[in-house]
Design an enzyme around this catalytic site. Structure first.
Site, mmCIF file in Angstrom:
data_model
loop_
_atom_site.group_PDB
_atom_site.id
_atom_site.type_symbol
_atom_site.label_atom_id
_atom_site.label_comp_id
_atom_site.label_asym_id
_atom_site.label_seq_id
_atom_site.Cartn_x
_atom_site.Cartn_y
_atom_site.Cartn_z
ATOM 1 N N PHE A 124 17.719 34.287 57.512
ATOM 2 C CA PHE A 124 16.320 33.881 57.577
ATOM 3 C C PHE A 124 16.168 32.615 56.758
ATOM 4 O O PHE A 124 16.960 32.364 55.844
ATOM 5 C CB PHE A 124 15.432 34.998 56.991
ATOM 6 N N GLN A 237 0.137 30.412 53.109
ATOM 7 C CA GLN A 237 1.316 30.096 53.912
ATOM 8 C C GLN A 237 0.976 29.951 55.387
ATOM 9 O O GLN A 237 0.344 30.826 55.976
ATOM 10 C CB GLN A 237 2.368 31.188 53.765
ATOM 11 N N ARG A 287 9.551 27.927 55.110
ATOM 12 C CA ARG A 287 8.432 27.838 56.046
ATOM 13 C C ARG A 287 7.541 26.637 55.792
ATOM 14 O O ARG A 287 7.052 26.017 56.730
ATOM 15 C CB ARG A 287 7.613 29.118 55.965
HETATM 16 C C1 LIG Z 1 2.840 38.874 62.380
HETATM 17 C C2 LIG Z 1 3.367 39.086 61.003
HETATM 18 C C3 LIG Z 1 4.733 39.172 60.791
HETATM 19 C C4 LIG Z 1 5.245 39.377 59.508
HETATM 20 N N1 LIG Z 1 6.600 39.476 59.365
HETATM 21 C C5 LIG Z 1 7.102 39.704 58.133
HETATM 22 C C6 LIG Z 1 8.504 39.855 57.965
HETATM 23 O O1 LIG Z 1 9.276 39.752 58.906
HETATM 24 N N2 LIG Z 1 8.977 40.106 56.743
HETATM 25 C C7 LIG Z 1 8.156 40.241 55.677
HETATM 26 O O2 LIG Z 1 8.647 40.501 54.601
HETATM 27 N N3 LIG Z 1 6.824 40.119 55.813
HETATM 28 C C8 LIG Z 1 6.267 39.847 57.016
HETATM 29 N N4 LIG Z 1 4.911 39.716 57.144
HETATM 30 C C9 LIG Z 1 4.050 39.880 56.013
HETATM 31 C C10 LIG Z 1 3.838 41.339 55.701
HETATM 32 O O3 LIG Z 1 3.742 42.093 56.879
HETATM 33 C C11 LIG Z 1 2.575 41.599 54.935
HETATM 34 O O4 LIG Z 1 2.439 40.695 53.940
HETATM 35 C C12 LIG Z 1 2.616 42.972 54.332
HETATM 36 O O5 LIG Z 1 2.778 43.917 55.346
HETATM 37 C C13 LIG Z 1 1.380 43.276 53.544
HETATM 38 O O6 LIG Z 1 1.362 44.667 53.254
HETATM 39 P P1 LIG Z 1 0.279 45.326 52.362
HETATM 40 O O7 LIG Z 1 0.664 46.724 52.226
HETATM 41 O O8 LIG Z 1 0.137 44.515 51.136
HETATM 42 O O9 LIG Z 1 -1.093 45.179 53.117
HETATM 43 P P2 LIG Z 1 -1.551 45.560 54.577
HETATM 44 O O10 LIG Z 1 -0.466 46.059 55.418
HETATM 45 O O11 LIG Z 1 -2.336 44.401 55.043
HETATM 46 O O12 LIG Z 1 -2.505 46.779 54.364
HETATM 47 C C14 LIG Z 1 -3.785 46.652 53.869
HETATM 48 C C15 LIG Z 1 -4.429 47.993 53.875
HETATM 49 O O13 LIG Z 1 -5.629 47.939 53.147
HETATM 50 C C16 LIG Z 1 -6.665 48.518 53.863
HETATM 51 N N5 LIG Z 1 -7.908 47.910 53.495
HETATM 52 C C17 LIG Z 1 -8.198 46.594 53.448
HETATM 53 N N6 LIG Z 1 -9.467 46.436 53.074
HETATM 54 C C18 LIG Z 1 -9.983 47.663 52.866
HETATM 55 C C19 LIG Z 1 -11.254 48.141 52.463
HETATM 56 N N7 LIG Z 1 -12.252 47.337 52.227
HETATM 57 N N8 LIG Z 1 -11.418 49.461 52.372
HETATM 58 C C20 LIG Z 1 -10.428 50.301 52.633
HETATM 59 N N9 LIG Z 1 -9.214 49.904 52.994
HETATM 60 C C21 LIG Z 1 -8.999 48.594 53.120
HETATM 61 C C22 LIG Z 1 -6.304 48.278 55.277
HETATM 62 O O14 LIG Z 1 -6.920 49.194 56.124
HETATM 63 C C23 LIG Z 1 -4.794 48.473 55.243
HETATM 64 O O15 LIG Z 1 -4.489 49.808 55.361
HETATM 65 C C24 LIG Z 1 4.382 39.500 58.419
HETATM 66 C C25 LIG Z 1 3.016 39.411 58.638
HETATM 67 C C26 LIG Z 1 2.503 39.191 59.906
HETATM 68 C C27 LIG Z 1 1.051 39.062 60.114
#
Ligand SMILES: Cc1cc2nc3c(=O)[nH]c(=O)nc-3n(C[C@H](O)[C@H](O)[C@H](O)COP(=O)(O)OP(=O)(O)OC[C@H]3O[C@@H](n4cnc5c(N)ncnc54)[C@H](O)[C@@H]3O)c2cc1C
Ligand code: SF4
Ligand code: SF4
Ligand code: FES
Ligand code: FES
Lengths: 593, 253, 254
Positions: A124, A237, A287
């Site tokens: 990557f 980003q 990136r």
């Molecule tokens: C298309 C795409 C591809 C990606 N590919 C990669 C990759 O290959 N490798 C990598 O390392 N990263 C990748 N990323 C980044 C990575 O997926 C995210 O940064 C990561 O999943 C974030 O996880 P999280 O648990 O922090 O938050 P999230 O998965 O965003 O979860 C947030 C949670 O909070 C909850 N929430 C938010 N606001 C509230 C509220 N007000 N009340 C109650 N609940 C709330 C939501 O419902 C959700 O459950 C990618 C992102 C995208 C968009």
């Protein structure tokens, strides 16, 4: 609304967010028993933004490239973050990522395999070795699903489709949260000794984005309002390769895995322009560099018909593409009528990730508010000025777990129960119901659209003082209009009503991004100023921290923590640890078979 | 080509409702969900619809489009050139409002599935060609379209007797994992109710992830149930060999 | 579980592809009924199915002959493929859809009468499909013998239209039989791990894996094999019957 009749729950540890970070934290908090744990998401379980992650999770397991080590991962992450990361966070991260990935395997995730039968890793951008553990191009889904089934097999209470609108305090420490059920709009009050904030990012600020609707920055905005420090907000980003055409799918992510598996970028003159911008790493550069290069090519009039670059992987065998990138193949075929095994396709930068967020300590993920811990995309410290692909999925595992432990310990050590100020709860109820009093108020969807247009025009890939200032004025004006947002209909599953709070949060964070961007008078990582095109060593000594105050945002410079000599020595090396012998050849080792 | 699409979207809740017609300007490459969003932003702010990713990854936007269970974000509108597009909520689940249904039953079933139970500690040694089979099942996005279309649930309301195709896929995923040691066959037969599936394959037809639900998950599980319960000759030899009825057949090294 | 929601004023006609949903089940009804009627006529009204060196698949193997019986001879054979096909997973799909409307088409509401009668799922007896597979293989062996015989005319080796029909029929039946789900399970499907038991070291694919893979590849088209082989049996028998009746004459190609 009377607080006595309100649905109320008490937990020792409350996790906000059922994405990867949230679920990992909940699993950890509940793992030793004796602590009541709940996790809340504003969508259904297993639908969080994390499912969209495609490429993989970075961990220096070294299944393919034995010389890989935590030091190399540390080196790469600091380098790509342009050294404004919190070194300690990066150190913890690089050391723990491998065990977190193996743990997933133990819980049922089935990664692609090497010929030896071990976890397969792919190359990557910006990683010195093949490092991303993956499952085709749906790694995030596997990760989330595994954690989801792990969590439901444990004693964890799950609230689905509950939106939290406010964090509650007991004096200076955290005491709970308030929200409502999206399905019927009834309020719910959570008392909690400790809260883990894992609400993800705010990519929905921009028009062209790879993010899901959830990414409205609720957690960061709520934490900011109760006094938590936010850091590095200017660092947004843009992923170099989002879909461009047809317009219905603009922004949809084209995983970096396409380039990781050998995809090449061309401009309209059939030139592999990345060779010019980054002769060493070419397509697999970081990136920020690739996104900027595509942007510059388009500016120079060498863009594709719809303003992007060509990405081509058709030189690989069709079967290989279908096996390694099945989701991409299908996505282009059904949504774009393009067969990527046969022809190149257009890509352009799309908003992807927020490096900034709630300031969190490396070991415990503690924020500046006692009892509030932050992990995942909402937190800040690991990625610096630019996140490496694959580091986020590893991030949410490593720090999800750490936040879970810290919250569990903190809640366990608390003797007294928390008390909640009823008047705050009543005021919040009134605030949340307010939009119904304005059936002819401003349309939240319209405000959101305008905000996206402003942010995309004034605070996106390329920024300048004048532009940012104009943008700031527009955002402040929108905030003003935002106060008059209204909705009609009932409280039963009413997206128009729900949107009001999402938009409120986004309006607030937009301002912080612009203010941070104005402060950082240089170009660094994801932040590119046309009026200060160079990276300035002086600026590299600072992070910008935002604090809430009654009379607006206060931005402060705080020094980037200084590395101890052992780590500083690693970063000072001319080549990545483990790659000394290969120095001079291209960054990524040649692929076997 | 028409400059606009005509949508007829169900508006209503448990008390009832009816389809309402909306007109949406045509944008190239538009999917049904885009059109629904357009309606939401311009004509009906409170139009309830579930979605997350708009990329066919999350499985939130399930609905019935012209009578067929489909993902709204993966269904191109140009497929329906010149027709009125009828959009209705999934019929198997109780309606909440408009296009949103209460799918909580699925999460209750999910809780009944015994967790993955490996006999050894990671890192596992497994060959790619050994895990190809279960990786197919890992493609599931839990859109519950298969649950929606399955006549056992849809027409016969046997929610208490049958877990539904999605969870047969989940069972197969764990059951066929080379490292898994738990025995799910009795549950698959009894509480799971695999016998209620009459292999009519509608689940496979609608699965947006193209999982061969019937051929690769349900039928092989039915065969394993038959191995255990409906095979007198095997049973005879098993008794003869003194093998434990409930032990797994192979012991991976 | 509460009664599911039933919104749907003017529920539009379900359409899976370009064809209306009822085309497939109606075709199934016609084809199956036609075959069954033909088969009954063949089995009940004929005791012979041999024309020179050609043997109709309905009459092979000559079980009746082994026991010295001369009436309803086809019946002694026919039950084997009949129960094999009846318990076949693919045929179940077709007849549950077309004949018992469970369901008639995907997302098509089942008839009113189904709401009063309890639905019990599949017939348990279908679980014995694996045994019928062995019967089918038994019959198949004789059909291959008939194929060989079909190329040996009174004046030596030769090829007639009939020989080819019998050959094709045997090939299609073999494809059908060896793409069977029960067979797929027996040959390897019931294993969770092939590399775990191999003696050639973990990297080598054991032979059983290869066989399972091949059966799986055939299995993808099991439905196609089922239809094709049903029609080929029909045609093969009809051809022999018409020859016996003198309606047509066999063409010798070689
Ligand atoms: C298309 C795409 C591809 C990606 N590919 C990669 C990759 O290959 N490798 C990598 O390392 N990263 C990748 N990323 C980044 C990575 O997926 C995210 O940064 C990561 O999943 C974030 O996880 P999280 O648990 O922090 O938050 P999230 O998965 O965003 O979860 C947030 C949670 O909070 C909850 N929430 C938010 N606001 C509230 C509220 N007000 N009340 C109650 N609940 C709330 C939501 O419902 C959700 O459950 C990618 C992102 C995208 C968009
Ligand atoms: S094949 Fe079985 S599970 Fe699938 S829809 Fe038909 S009855 Fe339901
Ligand atoms: S098996 Fe297919 S149809 Fe069923 S829930 Fe999973 S993805 Fe959806
Ligand atoms: S919105 Fe995620 S699957 Fe359609
Ligand atoms: S499944 Fe059709 S013959 Fe066995």
């Amino acid at each position: 609304m009377n607080i006595e009749t309100m649905e109320t729950h008490s937990f020792d540890v409350l996790v906000l967010g059922s994405g990867g970070a949230g679920l990992r934290a909940a699993v950890e908090a509940a793992s030793e028993g004796g602590v009541s744990v709940a996790v809340i998401g504003k969508s259904l379980l297993g639908k969080a933004h994390t499912v969209m992650a495609e490429g993989g999770a970075a961990a220096s397991i070294g299944n393919l490239d034995a010389p890989d080590s935590w030091q190399t991962h540390f080196y790469d992450t600091m380098k790509s973050g342009h050294y404004i990361n919190n070194y300690r966070t990066v150190e913890v991260f690089a050391k723990e990522a491998p065990s977190r990935v193996l743990e997933l395997e133990q819980w049922g995730a089935v990664f692609d395999r090497t010929p030896e039968g071990l976890i397969m890793q792919r190359a990557f951008g910006g990683h010195s070795f093949r490092r991303l553990a993956h499952i085709g191009d749906r790694t995030g889904m596997e990760l989330l699903r595994t954690l989801q089934y792990k969590a439901i097999s444990m004693d964890i209470k799950v609230f689905q489709e509950v939106t939290v609108t406010r964090l509650l305090m007991d004096g200076s420490r955290i005491a709970g949260a308030m929200g409502y059920y999206r399905s019927d709009g009834h309020f719910v009050l959570f008392k909690a000794k400790a809260i883990v904030l894992a609400t993800g990012g705010w990519g929905k600020l921009y028009k062209v984005t790879s993010n899901s609707w959830e990414s409205t920055g609720d957690g960061a905005a709520m934490a900011y309002r109760i006094g938590a420090d936010l850091k590095d907000m200017e660092m947004v980003q843009f992923h170099p390769t989002g879909m461009v055409w047809p317009p219905g799918v603009a922004g949809l992510l084209v995983t970096e895995g396409v380039r990781g598996e050998g995809g090449l970028l061309y401009n309209s003159e059939k030139e592999r322009f990345m060779v010019r911008y980054d002769p060493e790493r070419q397509e697999l550069s970081t990136r920020d560099v690739v996104a900027r290069s595509i942007f510059k090519e388009v500016q120079a009039g060498r863009g594709t018909p719809h303003g992007g670059a060509w990405l081509d992987i058709s030189h690989k065998k069709a079967d290989f593409i279908k096996q390694k990138l099945p989701g991409m193949y299908e996505q282009f075929l059904t949504l774009g009528d393009i067969d990527i095994t046969k022809q190149p396709f257009e890509v352009a930068p799309t908003c992807h990730y927020q490096m900034g967020g709630v300031q969190a300590q490396a070991e415990t993920c503690a924020t500046t508010i006692p009892g509030l811990f932050a992990a995942g995309e909402v937190a800040c410290g690991l990625h610096g000025a630019n996140r490496l692909g694959g580091n986020s999925l590893a991030d949410i595992l490593v720090f999800g777990r750490r936040a879970g432990i810290a919250a569990r310990d903190y809640a366990g050590a608390l003797k007294s129960d928390v008390t909640i100020d009823e008047s705050v709860v009543e005021a919040e109820v009134a605030r949340v119901l307010e939009p119904f009093n304005r059936p002819d108020g401003e349309n939240p969807y319209a405000i959101h659209e305008e905000l996206q247009a402003v942010m995309s025009a004034h605070a996106a890939i390329v920024r300048s003082e004048d532009d940012l200032k104009v943008g700031l004025g527009k955002v402040l004006a929108l905030q003003e209009r935002g106060r008059r947002m209204g909705t009609s209909g009932s409280r039963v599953y009413n997206p128009g009503w729900h949107a009001v709070f999402d938009v409120e949060n986004m309006l607030m964070l937009s301002e912080l991004i612009i203010r941070g961007a104005l402060e950082r008078k240089e170009s660094r990582g994801g932040h590119w100023r046309s009026d200060f095109p160079d990276e300035l060593p002086e600026m590299g000594k600072w992070n910008f921290v935002h604090q809430y105050s009654a009379d607006g945002d206060r931005v402060q410079r705080v020094p980037v923590p200084e590395m101890p000599p052992v780590l500083a020595e690693i970063c000072a090396r001319p080549v990545a640890p483990g790659r000394e012998s290969a120095a001079g050849t291209s960054q990524v080792p040649p692929r076997k078979g | 080509m028409a400059e606009e699409f005509v949508l007829s979207i169900f508006r209503g809740d448990a008390e009832g409702g009816e389809e309402v017609e909306y007109h949406v300007p045509r944008i190239e490459g538009m999917v049904v969900l885009d059109a629904v969003h357009h309606v939401q932003a311009h004509d009906a702010q409170d139009l309830a619809v579930r979605w997350n990713c708009k990329a066919a990854h999350c499985g939130s936007c399930s609905a019935e489009i012209n009578g067929m269970p489909k993902l709204m974000c993966k269904t191109r509108l140009d497929e329906y050139q010149g027709e009125t597009v009828h959009i209705q909520p999934m019929r198997t689940f109780p309606i909440i409002k408009d296009l949103v249904t209460d799918v909580s039953w699925n999460y209750e079933v999910a809780k009944k599935i015994p967790a993955f139970n490996p006999g050894v500690a990671a890192p596992f040694h497994m060959q790619q060609w050994d895990v190809d089979r279960i990786q197919e099942f890992h493609h599931c996005i839990e859109c519950f379209l298969c649950q929606d279309v399955c006549h056992v649930l849809r027409d016969h309301h046997e929610q208490d007797e049958y877990y539904g195709p999605r969870f047969m896929v989940k069972m197969a995923e764990f059951e066929m994992h080379p490292m898994d040691r738990a025995d799910r066959i009795p549950q698959i037969k009894n509480e799971g109710g695999i016998g209620l599936c009459n292999v009519t394959k509608c689940c496979t037809t609608v699965c947006p992830q193209h999982i061969h639900i019937t051929d690769n998950a349900i039928i092989p599980l039915k065969e394993r149930v038959a191995d255990r319960y409906y095979d007198p000759i095997r049973n005879f030899f098993r008794k003869l060999g003194g093998k434990d009825e409930n032990a797994k057949q192979e012991t991976p090294t | 579980m509460a009664q599911a929601s039933q919104p749907g004023l003017n529920r539009p006609k379900t359409q899976a592809g370009k064809m209306p949903y009822w085309v497939e089940p109606v075709f199934t009804i016609i084809a199956f009924s036609g075959f069954v009627i033909y088969a009954l006529w063949e089995v009940l009204f004929h005791n012979m199915g041999t024309y020179h060196n050609y043997v109709s698949p309905f009459f092979s193997p000559d079980i009746a002959g082994w026991f010295g019986l001369h009436i309803l001879t086809a019946l002694y054979v026919a039950w084997m493929p009949l129960i094999f096909r009846f318990s076949c997973y693919y045929y179940r799909k077709e007849y549950y859809r077309a004949f018992s409307f469970h369901p008639f088409g995907c997302a098509v509401t089942e008839p009113k009468s189904h709401q009063t009668r309890h639905y019990n799922g599949e017939w348990k007896i279908n679980n014995l499909h694996r045994y019928t597979w062995f019967l089918a293989v038994f019959v198949l062996i004789f059909l291959w013998k008939d194929v060989v015989q079909g190329f040996i005319f009174s004046n030596g080796f030769g090829v007639g239209i009939g020989s080819l029909i019998l050959l094709i029929n045997a090939i299609l039946l073999t494809g059908y039989t060896f793409s069977c789900h029960a067979w797929r399970n027996m040959i390897g499907g019931r294993k969770d791990c092939f590399s775990c038991t191999t003696t050639h070291g973990p990297k080598q694919k054991p032979a059983s894996y290869g066989i399972w893979q091949r059966v799986s590849a055939l299995n993808v088209f099991h439905g196609w094999w089922a239809w094709a082989s049903m029609f080929s049996v029909w045609i093969a028998d009809l051809y022999v019957r018409l020859l016996m009746m003198g309606v047509i004459h066999d063409v010798r190609l070689f």
